[in-house]
Design a protein around this motif. Structure first.
Motif, PDB file in Angstrom:
ATOM      1  N   ALA A   1       0.842  -1.189   0.000  1.00 59.15           N
ATOM      2  CA  ALA A   1       0.000   0.000   0.000  1.00 59.15           C
ATOM      3  C   ALA A   1       0.878   1.239   0.000  1.00 59.15           C
ATOM      4  CB  ALA A   1      -0.904  -0.010   1.220  1.00 59.15           C
ATOM      5  N   PRO A   2       0.487   2.253  -0.775  1.00 55.27           N
ATOM      6  CA  PRO A   2       1.270   3.491  -0.762  1.00 55.27           C
ATOM      7  C   PRO A   2       1.110   4.204   0.579  1.00 55.27           C
ATOM      8  CG  PRO A   2      -0.698   3.733  -2.107  1.00 55.27           C
ATOM      9  CD  PRO A   2      -0.633   2.302  -1.693  1.00 55.27           C
ATOM     10  N   SER A   3       2.103   4.966   0.938  1.00 52.77           N
ATOM     11  CA  SER A   3       2.058   5.703   2.204  1.00 52.77           C
ATOM     12  C   SER A   3       1.060   6.856   2.090  1.00 52.77           C
ATOM     13  CB  SER A   3       3.436   6.251   2.538  1.00 52.77           C
ATOM     14  OG  SER A   3       3.762   7.300   1.634  1.00 52.77           O
ATOM     15  N   PRO A   4       0.538   7.326   3.218  1.00 52.23           N
ATOM     16  CA  PRO A   4      -0.374   8.478   3.178  1.00 52.23           C
ATOM     17  C   PRO A   4       0.253   9.693   2.499  1.00 52.23           C
ATOM     18  CG  PRO A   4      -0.461   7.428   5.317  1.00 52.23           C
ATOM     19  CD  PRO A   4       0.660   6.768   4.553  1.00 52.23           C
ATOM     20  N   ALA A   5       1.557   9.880   2.688  1.00 50.08           N
ATOM     21  CA  ALA A   5       2.232  11.018   2.048  1.00 50.08           C
ATOM     22  C   ALA A   5       2.209  10.871   0.532  1.00 50.08           C
ATOM     23  CB  ALA A   5       3.662  11.129   2.560  1.00 50.08           C
ATOM     24  N   THR A   6       2.406   9.657   0.048  1.00 46.32           N
ATOM     25  CA  THR A   6       2.374   9.407  -1.399  1.00 46.32           C
ATOM     26  C   THR A   6       0.981   9.661  -1.957  1.00 46.32           C
ATOM     27  OG1 THR A   6       4.110   7.750  -1.167  1.00 46.32           O
ATOM     28  CG2 THR A   6       2.813   7.667  -3.185  1.00 46.32           C
ATOM     29  N   ILE A   7      -0.041   9.236  -1.226  1.00 43.16           N
ATOM     30  CA  ILE A   7      -1.421   9.458  -1.676  1.00 43.16           C
ATOM     31  C   ILE A   7      -1.721  10.955  -1.722  1.00 43.16           C
ATOM     32  CG2 ILE A   7      -3.854   9.127  -1.053  1.00 43.16           C
ATOM     33  CD1 ILE A   7      -3.017   6.370   0.055  1.00 43.16           C
ATOM     34  N   ARG A   8      -1.314  11.689  -0.686  1.00 38.70           N
ATOM     35  CA  ARG A   8      -1.537  13.148  -0.679  1.00 38.70           C
ATOM     36  C   ARG A   8      -0.822  13.811  -1.844  1.00 38.70           C
ATOM     37  NH1 ARG A   8      -1.142  12.418   4.769  1.00 38.70           N
ATOM     38  NH2 ARG A   8       1.042  12.980   4.846  1.00 38.70           N
ATOM     39  N   LYS A   9       0.391  13.368  -2.131  1.00 40.08           N
ATOM     40  CA  LYS A   9       1.160  13.952  -3.231  1.00 40.08           C
ATOM     41  C   LYS A   9       0.469  13.672  -4.565  1.00 40.08           C
ATOM     42  CE  LYS A   9       5.799  13.938  -5.224  1.00 40.08           C
ATOM     43  NZ  LYS A   9       7.144  13.352  -5.158  1.00 40.08           N
ATOM     44  N   ALA A  10      -0.056  12.464  -4.732  1.00 42.67           N
ATOM     45  CA  ALA A  10      -0.699  12.090  -5.985  1.00 42.67           C
ATOM     46  C   ALA A  10      -2.049  12.769  -6.178  1.00 42.67           C
ATOM     47  CB  ALA A  10      -0.873  10.568  -6.051  1.00 42.67           C
ATOM     48  N   THR A  11      -2.757  13.025  -5.083  1.00 43.29           N
ATOM     49  CA  THR A  11      -4.103  13.597  -5.194  1.00 43.29           C
ATOM     50  C   THR A  11      -4.147  15.077  -4.821  1.00 43.29           C
ATOM     51  OG1 THR A  11      -4.650  12.910  -2.938  1.00 43.29           O
ATOM     52  CG2 THR A  11      -5.207  11.375  -4.723  1.00 43.29           C
ATOM     53  N   GLY A  12      -3.014  15.659  -4.527  1.00 41.81           N
ATOM     54  CA  GLY A  12      -2.966  17.047  -4.080  1.00 41.81           C
ATOM     55  C   GLY A  12      -3.536  18.041  -5.076  1.00 41.81           C
ATOM     56  N   GLY A  13      -3.410  17.785  -6.353  1.00 45.64           N
ATOM     57  CA  GLY A  13      -3.890  18.726  -7.358  1.00 45.64           C
ATOM     58  C   GLY A  13      -5.338  18.514  -7.758  1.00 45.64           C
ATOM     59  N   ILE A  14      -5.991  17.542  -7.174  1.00 46.09           N
ATOM     60  CA  ILE A  14      -7.385  17.269  -7.515  1.00 46.09           C
ATOM     61  C   ILE A  14      -8.276  18.095  -6.595  1.00 46.09           C
ATOM     62  CG2 ILE A  14      -9.180  15.511  -7.633  1.00 46.09           C
ATOM     63  CD1 ILE A  14      -6.937  13.459  -8.087  1.00 46.09           C
ATOM     64  N   HIS A  15      -9.106  18.914  -7.194  1.00 46.52           N
ATOM     65  CA  HIS A  15      -9.971  19.786  -6.418  1.00 46.52           C
ATOM     66  C   HIS A  15     -11.376  19.198  -6.350  1.00 46.52           C
ATOM     67  CE1 HIS A  15      -6.813  22.736  -6.306  1.00 46.52           C
ATOM     68  NE2 HIS A  15      -6.674  22.602  -7.616  1.00 46.52           N
ATOM     69  N   THR A  16     -12.030  19.389  -5.221  1.00 56.05           N
ATOM     70  CA  THR A  16     -13.376  18.895  -5.018  1.00 56.05           C
ATOM     71  C   THR A  16     -14.346  19.617  -5.936  1.00 56.05           C
ATOM     72  OG1 THR A  16     -12.847  18.474  -2.720  1.00 56.05           O
ATOM     73  CG2 THR A  16     -15.163  18.542  -3.280  1.00 56.05           C
ATOM     74  N   ARG A  17     -15.219  18.850  -6.576  1.00 56.56           N
ATOM     75  CA  ARG A  17     -16.219  19.451  -7.444  1.00 56.56           C
ATOM     76  C   ARG A  17     -17.629  19.293  -6.878  1.00 56.56           C
ATOM     77  NH1 ARG A  17     -14.601  20.714 -12.846  1.00 56.56           N
ATOM     78  NH2 ARG A  17     -12.435  20.204 -13.131  1.00 56.56           N
ATOM     79  N   LEU A  18     -17.733  18.594  -5.777  1.00 58.71           N
ATOM     80  CA  LEU A  18     -19.037  18.421  -5.149  1.00 58.71           C
ATOM     81  C   LEU A  18     -19.288  19.540  -4.159  1.00 58.71           C
ATOM     82  CD1 LEU A  18     -19.101  14.604  -4.330  1.00 58.71           C
ATOM     83  CD2 LEU A  18     -20.263  15.768  -6.182  1.00 58.71           C
ATOM     84  N   THR A  19     -20.474  20.093  -4.233  1.00 63.09           N
ATOM     85  CA  THR A  19     -20.869  21.091  -3.246  1.00 63.09           C
ATOM     86  C   THR A  19     -21.385  20.364  -2.008  1.00 63.09           C
ATOM     87  OG1 THR A  19     -23.144  21.181  -4.041  1.00 63.09           O
ATOM     88  CG2 THR A  19     -21.560  22.674  -5.099  1.00 63.09           C
ATOM     89  N   GLU A  20     -21.577  21.093  -0.927  1.00 64.39           N
ATOM     90  CA  GLU A  20     -22.149  20.503   0.288  1.00 64.39           C
ATOM     91  C   GLU A  20     -23.515  19.911  -0.014  1.00 64.39           C
ATOM     92  OE1 GLU A  20     -21.345  19.712   3.532  1.00 64.39           O
ATOM     93  OE2 GLU A  20     -19.366  20.264   2.804  1.00 64.39           O
TER      94      GLU A  20
END
Length: 77
Positions: A17-36
């Protein structure tokens, strides 16, 4: 030779399993598109009418689900 083969297949089927830091690095540029409001709508409890509409919108003889029943079974019973 047996040790080499065992080691090869052990490594082949081992998952890491990738480390949490690796996951954050990979998904860091993905912005949420769902509103509340969208999140609340997706998390609400479905009504019986919505479930019935979904079941009856499926093709009755399409591929079976994980339990092996086609949609026709659920539409009929």
């Amino acid at each position: 030779m047996a040790d080499t083969i065992r080691e090869y297949f052990t490594d082949l089927f081992r998952s890491s399993a990738p480390s949490p830091a690796t996951i954050r690095k990979a998904t860091g540029g993905i912005h949420t598109r769902l509103t509340e409001e969208m999140r609340d709508d997706l998390n609400r409890v479905f009504t019986a009418d919505e479930i019935k509409a979904a079941v009856f919108s499926m093709g009755p003889t399409k591929a079976p689900g994980p339990e092996g029943f086609q949609a026709l079974f659920f539409q009929k019973f």
